[in-house]
Motif scaffolding. Structure first.
Motif, mmCIF file in Angstrom:
data_model
loop_
_atom_site.group_PDB
_atom_site.id
_atom_site.type_symbol
_atom_site.label_atom_id
_atom_site.label_comp_id
_atom_site.label_asym_id
_atom_site.label_seq_id
_atom_site.Cartn_x
_atom_site.Cartn_y
_atom_site.Cartn_z
ATOM 1 N N LEU A 29 0.828 -1.217 0.000
ATOM 2 C CA LEU A 29 0.000 0.000 0.000
ATOM 3 C C LEU A 29 0.857 1.260 0.000
ATOM 4 O O LEU A 29 0.540 2.224 -0.704
ATOM 5 C CB LEU A 29 -0.950 0.007 1.202
ATOM 6 C CG LEU A 29 -2.174 -0.871 1.075
ATOM 7 C CD1 LEU A 29 -2.956 -0.892 2.384
ATOM 8 C CD2 LEU A 29 -3.059 -0.386 -0.060
ATOM 9 N N VAL A 30 1.918 1.250 0.774
ATOM 10 C CA VAL A 30 2.816 2.407 0.804
ATOM 11 C C VAL A 30 3.426 2.624 -0.580
ATOM 12 O O VAL A 30 3.504 3.755 -1.069
ATOM 13 C CB VAL A 30 3.905 2.217 1.885
ATOM 14 C CG1 VAL A 30 5.051 3.190 1.699
ATOM 15 C CG2 VAL A 30 3.297 2.378 3.265
ATOM 16 N N LEU A 43 9.928 4.189 4.508
ATOM 17 C CA LEU A 43 8.820 3.376 5.011
ATOM 18 C C LEU A 43 9.021 1.893 4.701
ATOM 19 O O LEU A 43 8.637 1.032 5.490
ATOM 20 C CB LEU A 43 7.495 3.888 4.441
ATOM 21 C CG LEU A 43 7.078 5.280 4.924
ATOM 22 C CD1 LEU A 43 5.829 5.750 4.208
ATOM 23 C CD2 LEU A 43 6.887 5.298 6.429
ATOM 24 N N LEU A 44 9.637 1.583 3.567
ATOM 25 C CA LEU A 44 9.957 0.192 3.249
ATOM 26 C C LEU A 44 10.953 -0.367 4.261
ATOM 27 O O LEU A 44 10.799 -1.502 4.735
ATOM 28 C CB LEU A 44 10.531 0.087 1.826
ATOM 29 C CG LEU A 44 11.038 -1.297 1.428
ATOM 30 C CD1 LEU A 44 9.892 -2.290 1.367
ATOM 31 C CD2 LEU A 44 11.762 -1.220 0.101
ATOM 32 N N ALA A 45 11.944 0.425 4.596
ATOM 33 C CA ALA A 45 12.939 -0.017 5.585
ATOM 34 C C ALA A 45 12.270 -0.263 6.938
ATOM 35 O O ALA A 45 12.529 -1.281 7.595
ATOM 36 C CB ALA A 45 14.056 1.015 5.715
ATOM 37 N N PHE A 46 11.390 0.653 7.357
ATOM 38 C CA PHE A 46 10.680 0.461 8.629
ATOM 39 C C PHE A 46 9.755 -0.753 8.572
ATOM 40 O O PHE A 46 9.637 -1.500 9.543
ATOM 41 C CB PHE A 46 9.884 1.709 9.015
ATOM 42 C CG PHE A 46 10.715 2.784 9.639
ATOM 43 C CD1 PHE A 46 11.539 2.519 10.714
ATOM 44 C CD2 PHE A 46 10.677 4.074 9.147
ATOM 45 C CE1 PHE A 46 12.309 3.504 11.302
ATOM 46 C CE2 PHE A 46 11.440 5.070 9.717
ATOM 47 C CZ PHE A 46 12.261 4.792 10.789
ATOM 48 N N GLY A 47 9.084 -0.963 7.453
ATOM 49 C CA GLY A 47 8.217 -2.127 7.298
ATOM 50 C C GLY A 47 8.994 -3.431 7.365
ATOM 51 O O GLY A 47 8.568 -4.389 8.013
ATOM 52 N N ALA A 48 10.136 -3.473 6.704
ATOM 53 C CA ALA A 48 10.972 -4.678 6.734
ATOM 54 C C ALA A 48 11.518 -4.923 8.141
ATOM 55 O O ALA A 48 11.538 -6.070 8.619
ATOM 56 C CB ALA A 48 12.114 -4.546 5.732
ATOM 57 N N LEU A 49 11.936 -3.859 8.817
ATOM 58 C CA LEU A 49 12.426 -3.981 10.189
ATOM 59 C C LEU A 49 11.307 -4.474 11.104
ATOM 60 O O LEU A 49 11.518 -5.346 11.949
ATOM 61 C CB LEU A 49 12.977 -2.643 10.684
ATOM 62 C CG LEU A 49 13.490 -2.621 12.116
ATOM 63 C CD1 LEU A 49 14.659 -3.579 12.278
ATOM 64 C CD2 LEU A 49 13.883 -1.209 12.513
ATOM 65 N N SER A 50 10.115 -3.934 10.919
ATOM 66 C CA SER A 50 8.966 -4.354 11.717
ATOM 67 C C SER A 50 8.680 -5.840 11.518
ATOM 68 O O SER A 50 8.464 -6.586 12.484
ATOM 69 C CB SER A 50 7.739 -3.523 11.336
ATOM 70 O OG SER A 50 6.591 -4.014 11.966
#
Length: 162
Positions: A29-30, A43-50
Motif C-alpha cells: 500500500l505504501v 517506510l519500506l525499511a521500517f516495514g521490513a524492520l517491523s
C-alpha cells in the motif's frame, strides 16, 4: 536443558501473526500510495524492520519456554528474563486464574513474583524457602510465592507435584 517444556504465548501469538501477515500488505500500500521515492524507501525499511522484529519475537517465544528438569523450574519470557527456581524450594503448586494488571511482564507484589501474560496468571507456586529474584533496574527482591502463566496449567502443576 529441560526435560519438559511448557509454552506461555498462546494468547499473544495470534496478534503477532496478524501483524506479521499484514506488514507486507502495508508495504505494498505504501508503494502504491506514496509518490515520493525517498519516503517510500524509508517506510519500506521500517516495514521490513517491523516484519523482522515480529518474526524474531515469535521465534523467541517459541524457543524459550518454561521448563522443568531434574533440579529446577525455569521460568522465561523470550530473552527478556529467565528465573531458575530449585524444585526443592517448591512447597505446593496449584492451578487458578488470577488477574493483577500490573502492566509488566514481571513484577513483585506482596512477596509474590508475578509473571503475567495479557494481565493474567494461571499457576501459583508456594515456596518453602524465600528465593531472591533480580528485577534488573527495579532491584532484587525475596519472594515466597510465584504466579505465572502457562498454556497448559494442569500439565505444569502435575509436573511440579512429582
Amino acid at each position: 536443558m529441560g526435560d519438559r517444556s511448557f509454552g506461555y504465548s498462546a494468547q499473544v501469538r495470534p496478534f503477532l501473526w496478524v501483524f506479521l501477515v499484514l506488514t507486507p500488505a502495508e508495504i505494498v500500500l505504501v508503494e502504491l500510495l506514496v509518490p515520493w521515492f525517498w519516503l517510500r524507501a524509508v517506510l519500506l525499511a521500517f516495514g521490513a524492520l517491523s516484519a523482522a522484529l515480529l518474526a524474531w519475537q515469535l521465534w523467541m517465544l517459541y524457543k524459550f519456554k518454561h521448563e522443568i528438569d531434574d533440579e529446577y523450574l525455569w521460568l522465561r519470557y523470550a530473552r527478556e528474563f529467565e528465573y531458575r527456581i530449585p524444585l526443592a524450594a517448591i512447597e505446593t503448586a496449584t492451578h487458578g486464574m488470577t488477574s493483577r494488571s500490573t502492566n509488566r511482564t514481571r513484577s513483585v507484589v506482596d512477596d509474590t513474583l508475578v509473571l503475567e501474560i495479557s494481565n493474567s496468571t494461571n499457576v501459583l507456586v508456594n515456596l518453602n524457602e524465600p528465593q531472591e529474584i533480580d528485577l534488573g533496574r527495579r532491584g532484587a527482591h525475596e519472594v515466597t510465592k510465584i504466579e505465572f502463566w502457562t498454556d497448559s496449567p494442569d500439565e505444569m502443576v502435575r509436573a511440579l507435584r512429582k
